[in-house]
Structure formats: structure tokens, C-alpha cells
Write an enzyme that holds these catalytic residues in place. Structure first.
Site, PDB file in Angstrom:
ATOM      1  CD  GLU A  32      18.896   8.799  -7.378  1.00  0.00           C
ATOM      2  OE1 GLU A  32      17.863   9.475  -7.402  1.00  0.00           O
ATOM      3  OE2 GLU A  32      19.026   7.788  -6.654  1.00  0.00           O
ATOM      4  CG  ASN A  33      28.662  10.320  -7.963  1.00  0.00           C
ATOM      5  OD1 ASN A  33      28.744  10.713  -6.803  1.00  0.00           O
ATOM      6  ND2 ASN A  33      29.693  10.203  -8.765  1.00  0.00           N
TER       7      ASN A  33
END
Ligand code: ACM
Length: 679
Positions: free
Chosen positions: A321-322
Site C-alpha cells: 500500500e505505497n
């Protein structure tokens, strides 16, 4: 004692594990079900002379586990058994159980955990290659304890057992809500009881950095609000896990999910900062700077220290989840990407991961990360941890990478045990070849920490994780859902016996909600509700922060209403035959619900925190009235009146609406009754 007749009963895994064994009705409550079990005629009768002998090179873990097993047996039976702490010197003439192992097991992937347990009238033997296998056998042995009018016994049997998958994990998020040492220890006990062997410790995220760090001390000093594990505590937990044959894999989630690191060391960040501790939930922007050499120098020293602290071969680097927002906004990062032909944030993260991989290799660690880390070109001893679905697991296996599955085992989504149980790391219709299937190492249940505290975490993990543990250990063909639920209830009590608070804290939380008044009416209500599913809680009503109360009915409510599940069975039986033997139970249950609201409103008057469920409690009464009418009509073979059926439409619609973020789970069953009584 029965005579051997030579007839043995091979337990069919497709049938309920309830077998007439000589005079005994033996109901096996094993969880996970062993790979192979042959029940024989006869029993081993347990009495107070019971002793155990270990035939093994001195191994303190095995002696300690054997002593613990005997104490649990004594605790359950009340028998005053003669043995004190078992040591290599405990030499006995006629031990009833002999434990033989060949070597001390290593806490490594693919270690042998198999065992053979043979129970006959007079003698029990537990043979295993490693002491870890013997530990797994002790758990099976304890689960086999049975009872009849004459006392306790073990059914004669031969069990040859080994796990289907070598990686059977539970992840606990100790970052979003800190989980004290006691929470971790009792959950390790629970894991061992159901033969899980990997504790994945999510130790750093936006909301907290939870490890004492000596090289970069501001991490825990400024990034934890004072809630962190000292290195001594970490060593204590690793030793505690090792005593139970459980590996401990720490996760330091990078480069995103990193706010707490950047609060301490803003120079690591992609944005100028300063940063403040994250109190909310969701995907956040703060991300480490992958083009700054300081980041790698910092992480090199950091992982050097953590590699020494955590002995497992693997280090989990997160990687999920960057959102790339701070990378997009940083001109230096953009320039670096242009100069190095890095087309997008995924390839930039791949560059970052390759740098991290080199650091980990320097400290003899292999890398594991969430499926976002997967990029061809990485060495094949890394492990891909799939949270987004089967697809990434399949793709990486086809390319020769090992993987584990967590998609389908997100226990924070409040789905049923059945749902998780039937989710298989290698489903029957897998497109993978036999060779590729070997790349799938197993899976992990994930207890994310947004909506759980040290008070509720056990009830979110257990008992459902025991069903997941069975999925990871037992053959794929073991999938009788009703029998799983039957055994899960027993397993749940055994887990409580080990100190888990998933059952006990329910009453405690209800007492707080009733302001210490009688909890019985609230319990009757709470027994038939469940928290709203998936992540709906974040999108209804008030915004949750880390410091919000997690003490309401929705938090006390169990993840799965066994009362509602049982009631739905009663309804099916009743519709099939209103004169069935359990019909009276259905009527009694409806009558209890019919009366409950009257009592609960009195409690709500003095406990405003319960206001939010008042109308649902009234709906429960209305549904019970309707259900009773429908049941009566069915019993008389009559149809419900049209005006009653018409009025029910609105009731069903209203009763199905969540309130106080809980759902009333008996609506479909009452609907079924009404429908049967109107046709
Ligand atoms: C994850 O759930 N973001 C691993």
C-alpha cells in the site's frame, strides 16, 4: 476393558468424527484433524498412576512440554498424578506413555513436525523425528481425552500425522493498538494448541513503532507513545515461542506505512516533514525516501541490530500500500526516476527492495513481503505473502517463487469460520502443476489492529483461527463444515483453559455496558448479533481513531453468532417436520426472545451507551412474535394470515438494518419460517 476384536475403524474424514468404539461412543474432538487416524477397539483407561517417560537426548524443551502436558491432564481430570517436573533423571519402571524422539528440531522452514501416536489398552507411545513433532503429538493426545461413567480414557488408535503445509501462521498487529506481552504469550499458547508454527509480529506501522532500538533510539522514544517492547521482552517472547515450536518473524513495514519512523527521523521521509503520529486509519502518504543514501545507511544499521535480535531466517519487510503521493511530489525523486529510466512507482519500489534485499543478505536474512514486492529478478528464496488474492500467489509460484496466502484469512473482516475454513491455499481447481504447488508454503491468519484492543483481540482471533489452522495442517479433503463447527466449540473451551480471554471477556464487557447490572438480557441480545462485516465499521457514523472507545456492543459481540447458526438449523428441521424432537427448543428460544426486550429496556434506561441498540432489541421481540405465529401455523398445517405476512415485509426490512454497527443474525431464519407458513 474391551477385548480386541481385530476390527479397526478408519475414521472417514467425510463423516462426523463420532464413532461407536466398543461400548464407548467416542466423539473425537481433534482440531486439526490428523493426516491419518485409525481407531481401534478398546480404550486406555486413565488413572492416578499415570506416568510418562522420555526416551530422548536431553532436551529441555521436550521435558518442559511433557511436564506442561501432564499438568494440563491433571488439571482437566483432577487426578493427583505422581510425577513432578520431568527431567532426564526421571527414570521410571513402567511408564504408561513413552515419548521417543531422534533429535532436537530446528525452528526453520520445512522442519519435520511429524509424529506417530499409538494408544493401546496398556501402553501409549509417541514417536517423532524431532521434539517439535512430539509437541504436536502432545496436543493431539490431550484432545483425545474422553470420558464415560467410569472416568477418563483415551480411545485406542494409531495416528500418523504430519502437516500439509510447512508455514502455518498467525499475524498480530501490535502497531495500531499495542498488544502487551501477556496478550502475545497467551496467543502463542493458543497457536501451539492448534499446531500453528509461525508468529508473524507486525511491529511497525504508521501508528506506532513498537521495538526498543538501540542504534536509532528515537524510533521507540518518539514513535511509540511509550508503548513498545524492550529487547528483553522480545527475547522472552521469542524463547516462549521457541518452547512451543513456533518461529517468530518480525515485520517492519517499509517504505510506506512508515509515519512512526518519520516522526522520529524525518530525514528518512520523502516529504520535508515534520511528521506527527498517525491516530487515524487507512492508507497514509508518509513514505521513506528511496533515492536518499541516508535511508539505506539507516536501514543497514537498523537491520543489523534487528537481525541479531530476531533469530529466524526470514525478515518481513511489508511493502504494501505505497500510494506514491510523496514520491510524486518530490522533485529529487522524480529526477532520479528520469535519470535511471524508472518508469513508475512500482519499479522505484522494486529498486528500493533490491537495495533492502542486499542489506538483509548481508545479515543472513531472507526476505518476505506482501505481494506488492514481487518483481521478476528477485532471488527465489524470498517468500511472497499474498494479501490481495490467489492470483498473485499463482503467478509467483509459476515463476518459481515461494508464497503464502493470507487473502481469505483476514480475520479482522469478521467473516465466518466456514468462509475461512473453505478457503484453500491450493484449491482443487488450481492451475498449478504438482511441482509448482510445492512453492505454496501455507498461509497466515491476519489480525489487523485498527478495531481491536488488548481486551478484544483474543475474541477476534479465536476460535476462528483454529479452523484456519486445520485448513493449513489437515488434508484438503477435510472440509465437513458442520463437524468443524462442532469441534470448534470444544476447541474454544480448550483455548480458554490455556488462558485466552475470548470467552471470559464477553461477560466482562457486557457488565461494563450494563453498568454492572444483571447482564442476562443484554447477553440474550448480544448472542444473536454480529459486528458489521468487512470494513463497514469505518464508513458508518463516527470516525474511529486509535484512542476511540472499543467497548461498545459491537466490540463485545462475537464475530459469529453460534446461537443464530443453531437457530437456523432448528428452523430447517421445524419446516421439514414441526413435530421433530427439537421443535420445543425452537419454541422456547422464540419465547425467550419475545420476553427479552422488556427486561433489556430497563437496563438501557440506566445505561445510555446501550441506546444505540434499543430499536434492534425491539425488532428482536417483533421477530420472535412473528416467528411464534409462523411456527404455530406450520404446526397446525395452516397458512399465516395475509395481513400478518404483509406486515412482515416492513419488519424484515427494518430488522435487517444495522444499528450500533451490529447486525441481527436471525432475520433470514424468521423470514424462512414466515415464507414456509405462507405457502
Ligand atoms: C495489507 O493488508 N495491506 C497487507
Amino acid at each position: 476393558m474391551q477385548k480386541h476384536t481385530g476390527i479397526c475403524i478408519i475414521v472417514s474424514i467425510l463423516l462426523s468424527m463420532s464413532i461407536v468404539n466398543g461400548d464407548q461412543q467416542t466423539t473425537l474432538n481433534l482440531m486439526p484433524i490428523p493426516a491419518e487416524i485409525v481407531l481401534k477397539d478398546g480404550i486406555f483407561r486413565l488413572d492416578e498412576s499415570f506416568t510418562l517417560k522420555i526416551d530422548d537426548p536431553a532436551d529441555s524443551r521436550l521435558y518442559q512440554a511433557a511436564t506442561g502436558m501432564l499438568r494440563r491432564l491433571a488439571g482437566r481430570t483432577g487426578y493427583f498424578m505422581p510425577q513432578d517436573y520431568i527431567t532426564a533423571e526421571s527414570n521410571l519402571e513402567n511408564p504408561q506413555i513413552i515419548v521417543k524422539t531422534s533429535r532436537i528440531g530446528e525452528l526453520k522452514l520445512f522442519e519435520d513436525e511429524s509424529y506417530s501416536l499409538t494408544i493401546t489398552d496398556k501402553q501409549i507411545t509417541l514417536i517423532a523425528e524431532t521434539d517439535i513433532g512430539a509437541l504436536r503429538g502432545f496436543e493431539t493426545f490431550l484432545q483425545l481425552l474422553s470420558v464415560d461413567q467410569n472416568g477418563y480414557y483415551f480411545p485406542n488408535c494409531v495416528i500418523n500425522d504430519k502437516p500439509r503445509f510447512p508455514w502455518r501462521g498467525l499475524m498480530i498487529d501490535a502497531s495500531r493498538h499495542f498488544m502487551p506481552v501477556d496478550v502475545i504469550k497467551r496467543n502463542l499458547d493458543g497457536m501451539a494448541a492448534v499446531k500453528l508454527n509461525v508468529f508473524h509480529w507486525h511491529l511497525a506501522d504508521d501508528q506506532g513503532f513498537r521495538v526498543e532500538c538501540k542504534t536509532w533510539p528515537k524510533l521507540h522514544e518518539l514513535g511509540s507513545d511509550g508503548f513498545y517492547y524492550t529487547q528483553d521482552q522480545i527475547k522472552e517472547i521469542i524463547a516462549y515461542a521457541a518452547d512451543r515450536g513456533i518461529r517468530v518473524i518480525p515485520e517492519f513495514d517499509i517504505p510506506a506505512h512508515a509515519t512512526s519512523w518519520l516522526v522520529a527521523y524525518p530525514e528518512l521521509g520523502s516529504a520535508p516533514g515534520p511528521y506527527s503520529m498517525e491516530r487515524g486509519w487507512g492508507i497514509k502518504d508518509p513514505t521513506m525516501n528511496p533515492v536518499n543514501e541516508f535511508t539505506y545507511a539507516f536501514l543497514d544499521e537498523f537491520f543489523s541490530e534487528m537481525a541479531a535480535l530476531f533469530p529466524d531466517d526470514y525478515m518481513h519487510i511489508g511493502g504494501d500500500e505505497n500510494n506514491g503521493k510523496h514520491w510524486d511530489a518530490n522533485p529529487e525523486i522524480q529526477q532520479f526516476m528520469k535519470d535511471n529510466d524508472i518508469p513508475d512507482k512500482h519499479m522505484l519500489q522494486a529498486y528500493f527492495n533490491k537495495r533492502i534485499l542486499k542489506i538483509l543478505a548481508k545479515y543472513n536474512k531472507k526476505m518476505i513481503g506482501w505481494d506488492e514486492i514481487f518483481q521478476p529478478g528477485l532471488p527465489t528464496d524470498i517468500v511472497i505473502h499474498s494479501w490481495r488474492g490467489q492470483k498473485s500467489l499463482i503467478e509467483s509460484a509459476q515463476k518459481g517463487y515461494m508464497g503464502i496466502l493470507s487473502n481469505g484469512y483476514y480475520i479482522d473482516l469478521i467473516q465466518t469460520a466456514q468462509y475461512h475454513y473453505l478457503n484453500d491455499p491450493i484449491p482443487e481447481d488450481t492451475p498449478l502443476s504438482a511441482e509448482e504447488q510445492k512453492q505454496i508454503l501455507g498461509g497466515e491468519a491476519t489480525s489487523w489492529g485498527e478495531l481491536v484492543t488488548y481486551e478484544t483481540v483474543d475474541s477476534r482471533i479465536w476460535p476462528r483461527t483454529a479452523a484456519i489452522a486445520e485448513r493449513f495442517w489437515s488434508p484438503r479433503s477435510v472440509k465437513n463444515v458442520d463437524d468443524m463447527y462442532r469441534r470448534l466449540e470444544v476447541t474454544s473451551f480448550h483455548l480458554e483453559e490455556l488462558g485466552l480471554l475470548h470467552l471470559k471477556n464477553y461477560d466482562m464487557m457486557l457488565r461494563r455496558l450494563t453498568k454492572d447490572h444483571d447482564i442476562s438480557s443484554l447477553k440474550t441480545f448480544a448472542d444473536v448479533v454480529e459486528p458489521v462485516k468487512i470494513y463497514t465499521r469505518h464508513h458508518q457514523g463516527k470516525k474511529y481513531m486509535s484512542y476511540s472507545p472499543y467497548t461498545r456492543v459491537v466490540d463485545a459481540a462475537r464475530t459469529e453468532s453460534m446461537t443464530a447458526r443453531h437457530f437456523s438449523k432448528l428452523v430447517d428441521q421445524y419446516i421439514a417436520d414441526p413435530k421433530n424432537p427439537d421443535a420445543a427448543e425452537l419454541i422456547l428460544q422464540l419465547s425467550v426472545w419475545q420476553e427479552n426486550h422488556r427486561q433489556l429496556v430497563e437496563i438501557i434506561k440506566v445505561s445510555p451507551v446501550l441506546k444505540e441498540i434499543e430499536s434492534m432489541s425491539a425488532d428482536l421481540e417483533a421477530l420472535a412474535n412473528l416467528g411464534l405465529e409462523a411456527a404455530k401455523a406450520l404446526a397446525k398445517n395452516k397458512k399465516l394470515k395475509k395481513n400478518v405476512v404483509d406486515a412482515s415485509v416492513v419488519l424484515f426490512e427494518n430488522a435487517a438494518k444495522p444499528r450500533g454497527q451490529v447486525e441481527l443474525m436471525i432475520v433470514p431464519s424468521i423470514r424462512k419460517l414466515v415464507s414456509a407458513a405462507s405457502n
